[in-house]
Design a protein around this motif. Structure first.
Motif, PDB file in Angstrom:
ATOM      1  N   GLU A  19       0.832  -1.122  -0.010  1.00  0.00           N
ATOM      2  CA  GLU A  19      -0.015  -0.156  -0.078  1.00  0.00           C
ATOM      3  C   GLU A  19       0.973   1.301   0.047  1.00  0.00           C
ATOM      4  O   GLU A  19       1.934   1.296   0.579  1.00  0.00           O
ATOM      5  N   ASN A  20       0.229   2.299  -0.602  1.00  0.00           N
ATOM      6  CA  ASN A  20       1.052   3.435  -0.849  1.00  0.00           C
ATOM      7  C   ASN A  20       0.288   4.669   0.004  1.00  0.00           C
ATOM      8  O   ASN A  20      -0.861   4.655  -0.231  1.00  0.00           O
ATOM      9  N   ALA A  21       0.834   5.481   0.637  1.00  0.00           N
ATOM     10  CA  ALA A  21       0.250   6.594   1.376  1.00  0.00           C
ATOM     11  C   ALA A  21       1.501   7.675   1.417  1.00  0.00           C
ATOM     12  O   ALA A  21       2.262   7.416   2.484  1.00  0.00           O
ATOM     13  N   ALA A  22       1.021   8.805   0.962  1.00  0.00           N
ATOM     14  CA  ALA A  22       1.707  10.031   1.454  1.00  0.00           C
ATOM     15  C   ALA A  22       3.013  10.051   1.324  1.00  0.00           C
ATOM     16  O   ALA A  22       3.776  10.337   2.529  1.00  0.00           O
ATOM     17  N   GLY A  23       3.540   9.152   0.231  1.00  0.00           N
ATOM     18  CA  GLY A  23       5.107   9.122   0.094  1.00  0.00           C
ATOM     19  C   GLY A  23       5.690   7.745   0.789  1.00  0.00           C
ATOM     20  O   GLY A  23       6.781   7.678   0.795  1.00  0.00           O
ATOM     21  N   ILE A  24       4.998   7.206   1.499  1.00  0.00           N
ATOM     22  CA  ILE A  24       5.512   5.958   2.104  1.00  0.00           C
ATOM     23  C   ILE A  24       5.013   4.746   1.657  1.00  0.00           C
ATOM     24  O   ILE A  24       3.606   4.569   1.574  1.00  0.00           O
ATOM     25  N   ARG A  25       5.796   3.870   0.950  1.00  0.00           N
ATOM     26  CA  ARG A  25       5.143   2.499   0.420  1.00  0.00           C
ATOM     27  C   ARG A  25       5.412   1.449   1.434  1.00  0.00           C
ATOM     28  O   ARG A  25       6.525   1.167   1.767  1.00  0.00           O
ATOM     29  N   VAL A  26       4.207   0.683   1.824  1.00  0.00           N
ATOM     30  CA  VAL A  26       4.588  -0.328   2.796  1.00  0.00           C
ATOM     31  C   VAL A  26       4.224  -1.872   2.118  1.00  0.00           C
ATOM     32  O   VAL A  26       3.184  -2.044   1.460  1.00  0.00           O
ATOM     33  N   THR A  27       5.243  -2.625   2.286  1.00  0.00           N
ATOM     34  CA  THR A  27       4.908  -4.002   1.643  1.00  0.00           C
ATOM     35  C   THR A  27       4.931  -4.983   2.735  1.00  0.00           C
ATOM     36  O   THR A  27       5.892  -4.912   3.466  1.00  0.00           O
ATOM     37  N   ASN A  28       4.118  -5.764   2.777  1.00  0.00           N
ATOM     38  CA  ASN A  28       4.212  -6.998   3.557  1.00  0.00           C
ATOM     39  C   ASN A  28       4.322  -8.353   2.695  1.00  0.00           C
ATOM     40  O   ASN A  28       3.418  -8.663   1.888  1.00  0.00           O
ATOM     41  N   LEU A  29       5.354  -8.986   3.186  1.00  0.00           N
ATOM     42  CA  LEU A  29       5.326 -10.291   2.414  1.00  0.00           C
ATOM     43  C   LEU A  29       5.516 -11.422   3.323  1.00  0.00           C
ATOM     44  O   LEU A  29       6.318 -11.283   4.524  1.00  0.00           O
ATOM     45  N   ASN A  30       4.622 -12.373   3.311  1.00  0.00           N
ATOM     46  CA  ASN A  30       4.432 -13.568   4.121  1.00  0.00           C
ATOM     47  C   ASN A  30       4.931 -14.688   3.441  1.00  0.00           C
ATOM     48  O   ASN A  30       4.229 -15.086   2.854  1.00  0.00           O
ATOM     49  N   VAL A  31       6.104 -15.129   3.789  1.00  0.00           N
ATOM     50  CA  VAL A  31       6.744 -16.480   3.149  1.00  0.00           C
ATOM     51  C   VAL A  31       6.220 -17.554   4.133  1.00  0.00           C
ATOM     52  O   VAL A  31       6.679 -17.848   5.192  1.00  0.00           O
ATOM     53  N   TYR A  32       5.427 -18.166   3.719  1.00  0.00           N
ATOM     54  CA  TYR A  32       4.529 -19.008   4.494  1.00  0.00           C
ATOM     55  C   TYR A  32       4.768 -20.237   4.523  1.00  0.00           C
ATOM     56  O   TYR A  32       4.361 -21.310   5.261  1.00  0.00           O
TER      57      TYR A  32
ATOM     58  N   ARG B 216       7.604 -13.261   8.315  1.00  0.00           N
ATOM     59  CA  ARG B 216       6.660 -12.132   7.997  1.00  0.00           C
ATOM     60  C   ARG B 216       7.740 -10.866   7.567  1.00  0.00           C
ATOM     61  O   ARG B 216       8.450 -10.599   8.477  1.00  0.00           O
ATOM     62  N   TYR B 217       7.963 -10.411   6.307  1.00  0.00           N
ATOM     63  CA  TYR B 217       8.846  -9.190   6.190  1.00  0.00           C
ATOM     64  C   TYR B 217       7.847  -8.078   5.999  1.00  0.00           C
ATOM     65  O   TYR B 217       7.074  -8.114   5.074  1.00  0.00           O
ATOM     66  N   LEU B 218       8.089  -7.036   6.875  1.00  0.00           N
ATOM     67  CA  LEU B 218       7.213  -5.887   6.742  1.00  0.00           C
ATOM     68  C   LEU B 218       8.552  -4.758   6.094  1.00  0.00           C
ATOM     69  O   LEU B 218       9.486  -4.704   6.593  1.00  0.00           O
ATOM     70  N   THR B 219       8.125  -3.978   4.900  1.00  0.00           N
ATOM     71  CA  THR B 219       9.104  -3.024   4.442  1.00  0.00           C
ATOM     72  C   THR B 219       8.356  -1.767   4.415  1.00  0.00           C
ATOM     73  O   THR B 219       7.399  -1.651   3.692  1.00  0.00           O
ATOM     74  N   LEU B 220       9.126  -0.556   4.606  1.00  0.00           N
ATOM     75  CA  LEU B 220       8.786   0.741   4.428  1.00  0.00           C
ATOM     76  C   LEU B 220       9.687   1.382   3.629  1.00  0.00           C
ATOM     77  O   LEU B 220      10.893   1.164   3.840  1.00  0.00           O
ATOM     78  N   GLU B 221       9.273   1.809   2.280  1.00  0.00           N
ATOM     79  CA  GLU B 221      10.314   2.477   1.361  1.00  0.00           C
ATOM     80  C   GLU B 221       9.836   4.058   1.591  1.00  0.00           C
ATOM     81  O   GLU B 221       8.490   4.334   1.041  1.00  0.00           O
ATOM     82  N   VAL B 222      10.689   4.903   1.464  1.00  0.00           N
ATOM     83  CA  VAL B 222      10.409   6.295   1.589  1.00  0.00           C
ATOM     84  C   VAL B 222      11.443   7.038   0.882  1.00  0.00           C
ATOM     85  O   VAL B 222      12.406   7.650   1.476  1.00  0.00           O
ATOM     86  N   PRO B 223      11.310   7.229  -0.414  1.00  0.00           N
ATOM     87  CA  PRO B 223      12.322   7.638  -1.387  1.00  0.00           C
ATOM     88  C   PRO B 223      12.661   9.145  -0.970  1.00  0.00           C
ATOM     89  O   PRO B 223      13.905   9.782  -1.035  1.00  0.00           O
ATOM     90  N   GLY B 224      11.490   9.797  -0.336  1.00  0.00           N
ATOM     91  CA  GLY B 224      11.752  11.330  -0.096  1.00  0.00           C
ATOM     92  C   GLY B 224      12.540  11.615   1.001  1.00  0.00           C
ATOM     93  O   GLY B 224      13.175  12.612   1.477  1.00  0.00           O
TER      94      GLY B 224
END
Lengths: 333, 333, 333, 333
Positions: free
Chosen positions: A38-51, A65-73
Motif C-alpha cells: 500500500e502507498n500513502a503520502a510518500g510511504i510505500r508499505v509492503t507485507n511479504l509473508n513467506v509461509y 513475515r517481512y514488513l518493509t517501508l520505502e520512503v524515497p523522499g
C-alpha cells in the motif's frame, strides 16, 4: 559456482529485492508467498509473508513475515517527513508485535548490532543510544514506574574485530542473565538498489542469520539459539560494489540484445556469458580491495543519524503505551 | 560527447593515473613530461614534471610538478609504517618547497578544504586541526619565538553548502588580510583505482582547480587568483562509482575479444560500443542516486584519520626547522 | 586590586547577572536601566535596556539592549519544551531584529565563535552547522530563489590557538569580501549561577567584546570595528571554578554573621576579609590548574547539542519569512 | 553525619590521596601500609600496599596493592613524554600482573566502564576501542596464532541509564559465557586535586567497588562477585565541585588562624565550624545542580583521548610478549 566467486554476485538483505529477483513481474504471484502493498503520502508499505517451504525456496529466504517501508523522499532531509515516517513505523511496528504474539507486558531487549566507528555499520549502536530504557526502574524502584511502560533494556555488543567475542555470544549471555521475553535486533543491511539505501526499513520475525547485515555475523540471533523470539529491524546503508558491477554487465548484455544485430552468432555469444564468467569479471574489477568495498552516498553520516532517530523514536512509541504514537519524535534525543 | 554524460566517465584527480590513461605502457615516455620513479621500503615515489603545452595536452593536466607517494601497506594500519611515511613525506615536501622557491622564512597559510561532517571529505579540516600554528606568537610575542620556526597559520573555510560562501572567496579574503607568502591547500581527491584510495599522497604546485577534489569547488585557488603560489596536497579518499562501472564494461569488452570467437562480426560489434554508448550505460546504472555516489572501503573513517595525521606530522616537520624531520610523529596530536 | 587577581573574581557574561550583582533587590530600579520581565509556560523573558552612561557604569556593561530567555526545565531534556523554546526564541528574535532596524531583505552573516574540539566552547560551530544558508543561491541562481528567503551565510572561523589568526580578523576579512548588512555572532558564555548553565539564551546588540565568552577573544566584533551592526547570541555553558569558590567564601562569611556570636570582634574580623584577601584565597585553591578550570554538569555534551539545535532552529525561522515561526524545529537537522 | 551531606565532602578515588588525607606528613608511616615512591624522568611511581585491617581502616580503603603513576608533564601534550609514559606503564603493569599471580597464558577480559557520550566518563570505552583483541583468532584459527600472544577480549558494557542493565550484570554474564582467567577493568575516577586530573594512572588489584568511579556503579566487579581476579586501572578525569568548595573553606579557616587575631574567641569560633556545618555550606553552594557537578580543564576531550591511548598501548604491550614493551605506541591506533 565456486564459493569464492559467490561474494561477487548481487547481494541484498531485503526480502523485497529477493522477491524482485525471483520474479521481476510484480503481478505474477510467487507460490508460498502472500503479498500486500500500500502507498500513502510518500510511504510505500509492503507485507511479504513467506509461509511455506516452497515460498522460502523461491525467494531464497527463511520463512517469516517481512514488513518493509520505502520512503524515497527521506533522501531530501525533510524533517516533517521524518516525523511522519517515525509515526507510521511506530504504528506498524506496534501492530506487528501484537501479530507476533508479543504481549504489552513482555520484557524487551533491544540489541544494536554493528560498529560505532564505521559509519555505515553504526546504525545499531546509534539506535540503542536513543532508546528509552526502563528495566532498571522496574528492578530498583518498581513502585515508582508509571502505568503504560514496559521493561526495556538495550545493548550494543560491539563487533568481533573489536571485542574478540561473537556478538551473538554476548547477547546470549545477557539473555540468560536478564531473561527478556523478546529481542529486537537492529542492524545495517545491504541493498541491491542504490535508491533504497538509507530510505528503507525492513522488519522481519526471523532474527539475525549468519552472513546477513553488513558486518560479519558468524553466528545468528534466532529463536533456535536464544530460546526467545527475535525480531530484526534493518536499514540498508550500503550497496556492495559487486552489485553495481553486476548491474552494469547485465545492462550491457541487454544493450546488445536490443541492438539491431546482424547475426544470430552474436546473441548466442552473449548468452554464453555464463553467470560464472560474469562473476569472474566482477572479481577482476573489485579484487584490489577485496569484498568489503561499499558504495554509499557521500553524505552517509547524516542519513544514518536520521534513520537511527526514526527507528528509535518509532520503537519508543511502539513499546510503551504511555508514549504517544502520534507524536513520537518528542520522546527522542 | 554531451556534457551531461561526462560525469559518468572515468574520473581521477591523480596525475599518476592521468599518465597511465594517456599511455598505459610505463616504458613509453610522454613528450613534454619528465618522469622519475623510485621504490624504497614499501614507499613508491613518482615525480612527474609536465613541462610544456604538449605534455599538458597529452596528460590532460595543467603544467606543473607532481610528486606522488604510493604506500599500499598503509591499508594494514601499521603504525611503524605510518611513522616512516610521515618522515619520508616531510623530507620530500621540504625539498619540494625549496625547489618551488619557497624560502625558510616565508609565511605559510594552510587551507583545509572539505567538510567536517562528510567523512571522505573531511581530510582537509582534520589536517588543519593537527597543524602546529605559530603566526599568533609572531604577532603577539615575537621576542619569545624560538629560532627554527616560521609563521604558519591554518584555516578550514568550510564548504559552499554549509557556509553559503565559496571556500575560495573565504581564502582570498584571509589572504588579503593576513598576507601569507604561500598557501598549502589540503584536499580529498578521487582516484580511479581502488587500491590507491587512502594509500596515496599527491603534491602539486598547481593549486586547486575548479572541479578537482571530491567536494564542489566552483572557483579555484591558484596563483592567478590569489597572487601567491598555492601548493596542493591531496589524498584520494574515494572512487566514483562511475569509474568502477566503466572498468567493468571495459573488462567485458576485453573478455569478448580474447575469447575464441567464431565470426569477425562480433568483434566489429564490440568495437562499435562507442564511448558515448558506454557512458549511457553507466548513467543507467548510476542514475538513481545521481553522480555523488562514491565507493569506499567500509573502514574509511579510520583510514582518513591516519592519513590526516601523516600529512599534518609531515607538514609540521617540513615547515619548521626546529621540528625534527626524523621523528615527525612526536609533534602531532 | 592587581590585574593578576582579577581573574579569580566572580565572572559572568550575562547582563542579567551583572544586574543582580549591581543591585540584588529586583524591586529597586537601577538608574539608566529599563527592565521588563515576563514569565510564561516555563520560559522567563527579561528585557534589560541599558540606555545611558549611568546605567552602563552601574551594571559594568556596554550600553545596549539585552534580551534573556531562562528555561530551567531544559535540564530535563524534554523535547516538547525544546520545541517551544525554539519557537519562542524565533518570535522574540524576529521582533528584536526589527527593533534593531534590521530589514527583512538585509543580508546576514552568522558567525559561530569557538572551538569544535572543546565541548563547552563548541556551541558556535554547532549552530553554524545547522543554519539554513542561502547566499550561494542568490549568487548562483537568483531567479530560482523562492520569495520569503533572505541572503544568509555562516562561518565558524576557529580559534586563535588552532588557526594562528584572530577570529575577528577572519570575520573582518570575510565581511569586506562578502558585504553582509548585519552579523549575528554565536558564542558560548560563562554564568555565575550553575542553574543558568545550558538553560539560558542571551541576545545583545553590542557585538562581541574582548574578554567575553569562554574562549580567548583578544579583539572584538563590534560595529566600530566591522562597520555593520553585530548582534550577539550566547548561551552560558560553564561556570568558572573561581565563581564557585567565591560563592563558598561569601556563604561562609554569612554563616558566621548569622550565628549568635559572642563578641563584636569576630564580626569585625570577618569584615576585614577584604576582597583582595578573598581572591588570594580563591587563587590558592585554583592555582594548580590556572584560570581555565571550568565547572559543568557531567552531561555537557548533550545539553550543548540541544541548545545549538534550539538556536539554529530559532534563527532559521526568524531570518526567513518562508520558514514558519510556529514549527521551527522542522527545518533543522 | 547524615548520609545526605556525605556527598558534599571531599571525594577521591585515588589511594594516594586517601593516604594524604589520613596522614598529610609523608614521612610518618601509616601502620598496615607499605609505601615505596620513586621519581624518574618526570614520572613519579608510588606503590602502596595496604596489607592489613589496620591499614585499611586508616586509609579508608580496601586491602590491596595500589600502583600509581603521576606525570604532571602530560598536561603539556608532549608526544615524546606520552610515549615514555606508555612504555613505563607497560613495564610496571607487566610486573604487576606477575606479582598478582597472573600467568602469561591466562585469558584476559578487558572491561571499559563508562559512557561514550559523556566525555569525562568515556575513558573506558575509548581504551577498549584501541585494545589488540585476539580471543577470536584462538577460537576460530588457533593454528594461525603466532607465539607471544595470549587470549584477550574487550567489552564496553555501557551504563545503567543507557542500557537499563547494571554493567556488572553484563560483565558477569560475559564472564560466565567466555570464561576468562582475569579481568582488567578500566574506569574514569575522581581526584581531590585538580593537578592530578588527566595526569595520573592508578592500578589496583581490588576490582571495582560500588560508588567508586565517576559513573554510578551500584554493584561492583570483584573477585567475590565474579569468581576471578579483577584488576582496576583508572585515571582521574574530574574533581567534584564539592571538593573544590571544601578546599576553599579549609583554606579560609587556615587564613584566619594564621592572622594575628586579637582574641581567643575567634579561634574558638573557627574550630566550632564543625564538619557538618561545612558540608551544609558546600551543599548550599552546589545544590542548584545537584551532586553531579564536576570540575574539569576546558580541554578535557583531548586529554582523555591521550590517556586512553597511553593505557591501551601499555596494556597491549604488557599483555602480549610479542608486542615490544620498549616501543608500545607503534601498535596502537
Amino acid at each position: 559456482m565456486t564459493a569464492d566467486l559467490n561474494k561477487y554476485s548481487v547481494r541484498t538483505d531485503l526480502a523485497l529485492e529477493a522477491r524482485e529477483m525471483a520474479q521481476p513481474d510484480i503481478h505474477v504471484p510467487l507460490p508460498g508467498v502472500e503479498e500486500h502493498v500500500e502507498n500513502a503520502a510518500g510511504i510505500r508499505v509492503t507485507n511479504l509473508n513467506v509461509y511455506n517451504e516452497e515460498g522460502s525456496r523461491a525467494m531464497g529466504r527463511v520463512q517469516g513475515r517481512y514488513l518493509t517501508l520505502e520512503v524515497p523522499g527521506l533522501r531530501k532531509k525533510d524533517s516533517d517527513l521524518q516525523d511522519r515516517v517515525a509515526t507510521k513505523f511506530a504504528q506498524l511496528f506496534e501492530k506487528y508485535l501484537i501479530e507476533s504474539g508479543v504481549k504489552s507486558t513482555d520484557k524487551v531487549l533491544i540489541v544494536g548490532l554493528g560498529n560505532w566507528n564505521v559509519t555505515p555499520d553504526a546504525l545499531g549502536p546509534m539506535v540503542v543510544e536513543n532508546i528509552l530504557v526502563t528495566r532498571h526502574y522496574f528492578e530498583l524502584v518498581p513502585e515508582q514506574v508509571s502505568p503504560g511502560y514496559r521493561q526495556v533494556s538495550a545493548v550494543a555488543p560491539g563487533v568481533l574485530g573489536t571485542t574478540g567475542i561473537e556478538s551473538s555470544e554476548i547477547v546470549h549471555a545477557i539473555v540468560e542473565k536478564t531473561r527478556p521475553d523478546v529481542i529486537i535486533a537492529i542492524d545495517a543491511l545491504a541493498s541491491k538498489a542504490l535508491e533504497r539505501v538509507n530510505t528503507t526499513i525492513q522488519v522481519a520475525d526471523i532474527g539475525i542469520h549468519p552472513g546477513s547485515g553488513i558486518g560479519n555475523k558468524r553466528k545468528g540471533l534466532t529463536k533456535e539459539i536464544l530460546g526467545i523470539p527475535c525480531i530484526a529491524v534493518g536499514v540498508p546503508t550500503v550497496c556492495y560494489a559487486s552489485t553495481i558491477v553486476n548491474n552494469a554487465i547485465e545492462l550491457m548484455k541487454e544493450h546488445f540484445k536490443h541492438e539491431n544485430v546482424k547475426s544470430r552468432d552474436v546473441i548466442g555469444l552473449l548468452d554464453e556469458v555464463s553467470e560464472q564468467e560474469r562473476l569472474q569479471l566482477v572479481k577482476e574489477v573489485l579484487e584490489p580491495l577485496g569484498h568489503d568495498v561499499i558504495v554509499t552516498p557521500k553524505e552517509v553520516d547524516e542519513f544514518i543519524e536520521d534513520m537511527a532517530n526514526i527507528i528509535a523514536s518509532g520503537l519508543n512509541a511502539a513499546l510503551h503505551e504511555a508514549v504517544d504514537t502520534n507524536n513520537v519524535a518528542a520522546y527522542t534525543h
